[in-house]
Design an enzyme around this catalytic site. Structure first.
Site, PDB file in Angstrom:
ATOM      1  N   SER A  17     -41.426 -14.004   1.235  1.00 43.37           N
ATOM      2  CA  SER A  17     -41.200 -13.226   2.302  1.00 43.37           C
ATOM      3  C   SER A  17     -42.332 -12.490   2.686  1.00 43.37           C
ATOM      4  CB  SER A  17     -39.953 -12.190   1.559  1.00 43.37           C
ATOM      5  OG  SER A  17     -40.024 -11.320   2.669  1.00 43.37           O
ATOM      6  N   TYR A  22     -38.403  -5.375  -4.111  1.00 43.10           N
ATOM      7  CA  TYR A  22     -38.097  -6.750  -3.663  1.00 43.10           C
ATOM      8  C   TYR A  22     -39.426  -7.278  -3.042  1.00 43.10           C
ATOM      9  CZ  TYR A  22     -36.367 -10.365  -0.328  1.00 43.10           C
ATOM     10  OH  TYR A  22     -36.493 -11.406   0.408  1.00 43.10           O
TER      11      TYR A  22
END
Lengths: 442, 245
Positions: free
Chosen positions: B137, B150
């Site tokens: 990501s 995250y």
């Protein structure tokens, strides 16, 4: 909340777009919202699949469930696109028995609008290829309906614009074809009278449709190119084509720029374009082999073609006139359009066959469809066309409508009141509403 | 020539499923691996009907590290391409106060994916061919207050993929790092994402099949993200720490 509209980008509503992933979630959304309407791929032109405040996007219900290679019966969820069905099964020799002018519609949308295709005069509308449909009602119960079982629900659901419940699954029959090619015959018609003569003597053709020049007037009023089609057999194909009958050479699709200058479309450019299109077509008239995409879905190759009308969007007018008043009715419609100088390039004339179902659009006669950029003058013209249609006993296609009045619909179509009454009695009315059903009191 | 199978780890995710469709459409058999794999039966039937390829279901838990060897050994055929779409965003607020919640985010996005890719990497290395695709990501490019747990896990995973690529570069095994940016999936449902920066799962899938075919190393699904992250990375820390982005 977000801006939501149909394919015509008009009208635009503020709505919440909810995308349930399971039947349980769907039941919850039907129970917890004042009203909902299901939306497939958003190809209805107006506000048929716009629910205010809540619209149910059916994109997650997109599984194919089973296929019987003996009978051609496909069971699939309602969010599957007809284009996906073609991609999956045409290479195996099967094609949907009825396809509308775009393959980017969902199975559920095709049932809800009971779409018709270029073979309507022979094979009827989409409902004729349906074995059964499963619908979730206002209480969250899923009912299977068919011509044999829950017949009334089946009859109202085909053509019921999603207002009888959420269409979840269906079984449709595909037809066997021996190639992906169409044997096309183009016949120029100098005017409306000639076009109708050609349709009437071509009743045996499997597919027929005409592009009509809505701007031509006088003796050329209604000049058309009638295109007949048959699924090509191996004997019709060249050696190369016959060797791989389901392989179609890929021409990339084009995409219309996000904002196409709407001044590029005016009566002069469209008139010139139409004349050029007619004469080119007339010169190339005759027989040819065409791939299925170009024959059935010519506009699909131009992704986002709805944007050529610019930011204000466009509206489509589509009516059907019964056979015995079709000639004077079409003449009156074309004269009004030609006189206003507002016709578009995208205009279609088609002979429809008899249809016996309670709320579907088609009836035996002629249907005329054309687009207008939305503006004050075109909205006024469309109201004039509404009046001409009603005076000739015609009716309107809800999948295309975005601006008709309640009075217009109910004056044209006595079935609308029956449909609305059935919805009240069965408890469907409070749960399933679209911006269109509210506008039209359905 | 029959095509080699493609293994999708985290097949239930929207991106995982889109990748499965993209490869099945190219004629690759597909192995779907997920928790409770049995209830992916409708997806399996749908893939088989649409694309006419064999599809198999495999029970897989990214966090059950002890079982990863056994999982790989039990596959009917070692895949040619393995795509790891395992991921879990969690709630940043919860990760800040609950070590267990933070651990779950770290393990789901880093430990689990790294473990299974290590196992597959050794087998691919032994065979001397294959492609490993890790979906990381842009959140891993710089930690931000709104989702740094995250982001930290994804940063770890990105570094892991980079090292793995380096290790296998001369062994005939290729490693692709995919940085999707915003994607309209179940994970981001309900978030207000800008349309122009948000990819559909099908776009991510297309980026993956292309990157694999062209042996690309690091792929931003929408190219604009390369620029966005370049800018975000180059903001001096003294300034960055006071920003809310």
């Amino acid at each position: 909340m977000r801006r939501l509209s149909g394919w015509g980008n008009y009208p635009v509503s503020q709505a919440q777009l909810l995308a349930p992933r399971s039947e349980a979630e769907l039941q919850g959304l039907i129970a917890s919202n004042p009203s909902v309407i299901a939306r497939g791929n958003g190809r209805a032109y107006g506000d048929s699949a716009v629910g205010v405040p809540a619209t149910l996007h059916m994109r997650h219900f997109d599984k194919m469930i089973s296929f019987d290679a003996q009978t051609g019966l496909l069971v699939a969820e309602s969010g599957v696109l007809l284009g996906d069905i073609i991609s999956a099964f045409l290479p195996r020799g099967w094609f949907p028995a009825v396809v509308p002018g775009t393959k980017f519609v969902t199975l559920g949308g095709a049932i809800a609008a009971d779409v018709h295709g270029k073979n309507h005069h022979k094979d009827g509308s989409f409902r004729s290829c349906l074995d059964w449909v499963e619908v979730m009602g206002p209480d969250g119960t899923v009912r299977r309906c068919s011509p044999q079982e829950n017949t009334e629900l089946f009859n109202w659901t085909a053509g019921g614009m999603g207002l009888t419940g959420v269409i979840l699954r269906a079984a449709i029959r595909l037809r066997r074809v021996s190639s992906a090619w169409i044997r096309q015959q183009t016949i120029p018609a100098a005017n409306l009278h000639a076009a109708i003569e050609i349709f009437e003597r071509s009743a045996a053709a499997t597919y027929s449709v005409a592009w009509i020049d809505c701007l031509a007037g006088g003796g050329r009023l209604g000049r058309s190119l009638v295109m007949l089609g048959e699924h090509a057999g191996l004997q019709d194909l060249s050696y190369d084509q016959a060797a791989r009958p389901f392989a179609i050479p890929r021409f990339g699709s084009r995409t219309v720029p996000p904002v196409f200058p709407s001044f590029a479309l005016n009566r002069f450019s469209v008139r010139a374009f139409n004349a050029a299109y007619f004469w080119t077509g007339a010169r190339k008239a005759g027989r040819q082999i065409t791939d299925f995409d170009s024959y059935f879905f010519p506009l699909d190759a131009l992704l986002g073609w709805n944007r050529i009308y610019g930011r204000k969007g466009f509206a489509q007018f589509q009516c059907v006139l019964p056979l015995d008043s079709a000639r004077p009715g079409l003449r009156a419609l074309l004269q009004a359009i030609s006189a206003a100088g507002q016709g578009s390039f995208l205009a279609v004339l088609k002979r429809l066959g008899a249809q016996d179902s309670p709320f579907s659009f088609p009836m035996e006669g002629y249907t005329l469809a054309l687009d207008f950029p939305v503006n004050r003058r075109s909205l006024q013209l469309m109201q004039d066309l509404d009046r001409i249609t009603i005076a000739h006993g015609g009716r309107f296609y809800l999948a295309k409508d975005s601006r008709m009045s309640r009075d217009t619909l109910h004056a044209a179509d006595s079935r609308a009141a029956e449909f609305a009454g059935m919805r009240q009695l069965s408890g469907m009315h409070p749960s399933f509403q679209s911006a269109q059903s509210q506008r039209l009191s359905l | 020539m029959t095509k080699s199978p493609v293994l999708i780890l985290g097949a239930r995710s929207d991106i995982g499923m889109a990748v499965a469709h993209a490869y099945a459409a190219q004629g690759h058999p597909v192995q779907l691996a997920a928790r409770n794999a049995g209830n992916l039966e409708p997806q399996k039937t749908d893939l088989e009907l649409r694309h006419g390829v064999p599809v198999s279901l495999h029970e897989f838990d990214a966090l059950a590290l002890d079982y990863h060897e056994r999982f790989a050994g039990a596959l009917p055929e070692l895949p040619g391409i393995a795509v790891c779409a395992v991921g879990f965003m969690g709630e940043q607020g919860e990760s800040e106060i609950s070590p267990a919640a933070a651990a779950r985010v770290l393990r789901s996005n880093f430990e689990g994916p790294a473990s299974i890719l290590s196992v597959l990497a050794s087998r691919f290395e032994q065979r001397g061919s294959g492609t490993l695709v890790g979906i990381s990501s842009v959140a891993g490019d710089r930690g931000r207050a709104t989702n740094y747990v995250y982001g930290a896990a994804k940063a770890g995973f990105t570094a892991f993929l980079s090292g793995l690529r380096n290790r296998l570069a001369r062994k005939g095994v290729h490693v692709v790092t995919v940085l999707p940016g915003f994607v309209a999936t179940q994970m981001t449902e309900g978030m207000d994402l800008p349309d122009k920066l948000t990819a559909q799962p099908e776009e991510v899938a297309r980026a993956i099949t292309e990157a694999t075919a062209k042996q690309k190393n690091i792929v931003y699904v929408r190219p604009v993200w390369r620029l966005i992250m370049l800018i975000i990375r180059s903001i001096p820390e003294a300034v960055f720490k006071k920003m809310s982005i």
